[in-house]
Design a protein around this motif. Structure first.
Motif, short mmCIF file in Angstrom:
data_model
loop_
_atom_site.label_atom_id
_atom_site.label_comp_id
_atom_site.label_asym_id
_atom_site.label_seq_id
_atom_site.Cartn_x
_atom_site.Cartn_y
_atom_site.Cartn_z
N SER A 50 0.83 -1.21 0.00
CA SER A 50 0.00 0.00 0.00
C SER A 50 0.86 1.26 0.00
CB SER A 50 -0.93 0.00 1.21
OG SER A 50 -1.88 -1.02 1.07
N TYR A 51 1.93 1.25 0.77
CA TYR A 51 2.84 2.40 0.82
C TYR A 51 3.42 2.67 -0.58
CZ TYR A 51 6.92 5.23 1.95
OH TYR A 51 7.87 6.22 1.97
N ARG A 52 3.94 1.63 -1.21
CA ARG A 52 4.51 1.81 -2.56
C ARG A 52 3.43 2.25 -3.55
NH1 ARG A 52 7.14 -3.17 -1.10
NH2 ARG A 52 9.35 -2.80 -0.64
N GLY A 53 2.24 1.64 -3.43
CA GLY A 53 1.13 2.00 -4.32
C GLY A 53 0.72 3.45 -4.18
N MET A 54 0.70 3.95 -2.95
CA MET A 54 0.35 5.34 -2.72
C MET A 54 1.31 6.26 -3.47
SD MET A 54 0.45 7.66 0.75
CE MET A 54 2.25 7.82 0.68
N TRP A 55 2.60 6.00 -3.35
CA TRP A 55 3.58 6.86 -4.02
C TRP A 55 3.50 6.71 -5.54
CZ3 TRP A 55 4.84 10.88 -1.64
CH2 TRP A 55 5.07 10.89 -0.28
N GLN A 56 3.25 5.50 -6.03
CA GLN A 56 3.11 5.32 -7.49
C GLN A 56 1.94 6.15 -8.02
OE1 GLN A 56 2.76 1.06 -7.71
NE2 GLN A 56 4.96 0.76 -7.96
N PHE A 99 0.66 8.82 -6.61
CA PHE A 99 1.00 10.25 -6.44
C PHE A 99 1.93 10.70 -7.57
CE2 PHE A 99 3.51 13.65 -4.22
CZ PHE A 99 2.48 14.56 -4.09
N VAL A 100 2.92 9.89 -7.89
CA VAL A 100 3.85 10.21 -8.98
C VAL A 100 3.08 10.33 -10.30
CG1 VAL A 100 5.78 9.33 -10.35
CG2 VAL A 100 5.91 9.29 -7.86
N ALA A 101 2.18 9.38 -10.56
CA ALA A 101 1.39 9.41 -11.80
C ALA A 101 0.52 10.67 -11.86
CB ALA A 101 0.52 8.15 -11.90
N ALA A 102 -0.13 11.01 -10.75
CA ALA A 102 -0.98 12.22 -10.73
C ALA A 102 -0.14 13.48 -10.88
CB ALA A 102 -1.78 12.26 -9.42
N GLY A 103 1.09 13.44 -10.42
CA GLY A 103 1.97 14.60 -10.50
C GLY A 103 2.36 14.99 -11.92
N THR A 104 2.29 14.04 -12.85
CA THR A 104 2.67 14.35 -14.23
C THR A 104 1.73 15.37 -14.86
OG1 THR A 104 1.42 12.49 -15.16
CG2 THR A 104 3.74 12.08 -14.58
N THR A 105 0.51 15.47 -14.32
CA THR A 105 -0.44 16.48 -14.79
C THR A 105 -0.98 17.33 -13.64
OG1 THR A 105 -2.28 14.93 -14.60
CG2 THR A 105 -1.19 15.07 -16.75
N SER A 106 -0.44 17.12 -12.44
CA SER A 106 -0.93 17.78 -11.22
C SER A 106 -2.43 17.56 -11.05
CB SER A 106 -0.57 19.27 -11.22
OG SER A 106 0.82 19.42 -11.16
N ASP A 107 -2.85 16.32 -11.24
CA ASP A 107 -4.26 15.95 -11.13
C ASP A 107 -4.63 15.72 -9.66
OD1 ASP A 107 -6.82 15.02 -11.32
OD2 ASP A 107 -6.31 13.23 -12.50
N TRP A 108 -4.96 16.80 -9.00
CA TRP A 108 -5.29 16.74 -7.58
C TRP A 108 -6.61 16.04 -7.29
CZ3 TRP A 108 -9.55 19.72 -6.03
CH2 TRP A 108 -10.02 20.63 -6.99
N GLN A 109 -7.40 15.77 -8.34
CA GLN A 109 -8.68 15.09 -8.17
C GLN A 109 -8.63 13.63 -8.65
OE1 GLN A 109 -10.92 18.02 -10.44
NE2 GLN A 109 -12.01 18.59 -8.58
N PRO A 117 -8.91 9.94 -8.98
CA PRO A 117 -9.57 8.96 -8.12
C PRO A 117 -8.60 7.89 -7.59
CG PRO A 117 -10.22 8.65 -10.41
CD PRO A 117 -9.39 9.90 -10.35
N LYS A 118 -7.46 7.74 -8.25
CA LYS A 118 -6.47 6.74 -7.81
C LYS A 118 -5.82 7.12 -6.48
CE LYS A 118 -5.28 4.88 -12.31
NZ LYS A 118 -4.19 4.64 -13.26
N LEU A 119 -5.83 8.39 -6.13
CA LEU A 119 -5.16 8.82 -4.90
C LEU A 119 -5.73 8.13 -3.66
CD1 LEU A 119 -4.71 12.64 -5.57
CD2 LEU A 119 -2.98 10.83 -5.76
N GLY A 120 -6.98 7.79 -3.68
CA GLY A 120 -7.62 7.16 -2.53
C GLY A 120 -7.49 5.64 -2.47
N ARG A 121 -6.82 5.04 -3.46
CA ARG A 121 -6.67 3.58 -3.45
C ARG A 121 -5.83 3.10 -2.27
NH1 ARG A 121 -4.98 1.12 -9.11
NH2 ARG A 121 -3.13 2.34 -8.65
N TYR A 122 -4.76 3.84 -1.97
CA TYR A 122 -3.83 3.40 -0.93
C TYR A 122 -3.61 4.44 0.15
CZ TYR A 122 -2.69 -0.10 -4.46
OH TYR A 122 -2.76 -1.11 -5.37
#
Length: 146
Positions: free
Chosen positions: A19-25, A27-37, A39-44
């Motif tokens: 879960s820890y690694r998944g959370m950062w993955q 976050f990194v993916a969302a950071g490529t577009t700064s997608d603060w919304q 839905p993947k952010l809540g998975r982990y």
């Protein structure tokens, strides 16, 4: 216990690290577009951890920044509570973000001349009511702390 099966404690440690690694993955993916919304952010992530990630991404979005590259991680379990059937696991990590930098979205230019480096990260991962594990809090320390 059959050969090859994990103890309750080892399974909890494995699930928390996943879960820890998944959370950062995510976050990194969302950071490529700064997608603060995203839905993947809540998975982990949940609670303060989720709020902090969303806020950081929103700030980057607001300021016209994106993040490119990939940080490295070296997470390990530093404690389990309770010790025989954990529902809370503390993870200690040393992450290197020197290849994960902020850029101006409009121009693709580096946003600053801060090189990044190795950061100590402490995280709390908690077992949820549905049996999943999610990071509830994390703290990223300054460059050079590990």
């Amino acid at each position: 216990m059959p050969t090859g099966s994990l103890s309750v404690v080892d399974k909890a440690k494995q699930d928390a690290l996943t879960s820890y690694r998944g959370m950062w993955q995510d976050f990194v993916a969302a950071g490529t577009t700064s997608d603060w919304q995203s839905p993947k952010l809540g998975r982990y992530a949940t609670g303060i951890a989720l709020t902090n990630m969303s806020r950081a991404l929103y700030a980057d979005h607001y300021n016209g920044l994106v993040t490119k590259g990939e940080p490295t991680y070296e997470p390990s379990v530093s404690s389990v509570d309770p010790p025989d059937n954990p529902n809370k696991i503390v993870i200690t990590d040393c992450s290197d973000d020197s290849r994960w930098l902020k850029y101006k979205a409009a121009t693709g230019q580096l946003a600053n001349d801060t090189p990044g480096g190795r950061h100590l990260i402490n995280a709390i991962v908690q077992k949820q009511a549905d049996g999943s594990w999610k990071v509830s809090e994390y703290g990223v320390h300054e460059v050079g702390t590990c």
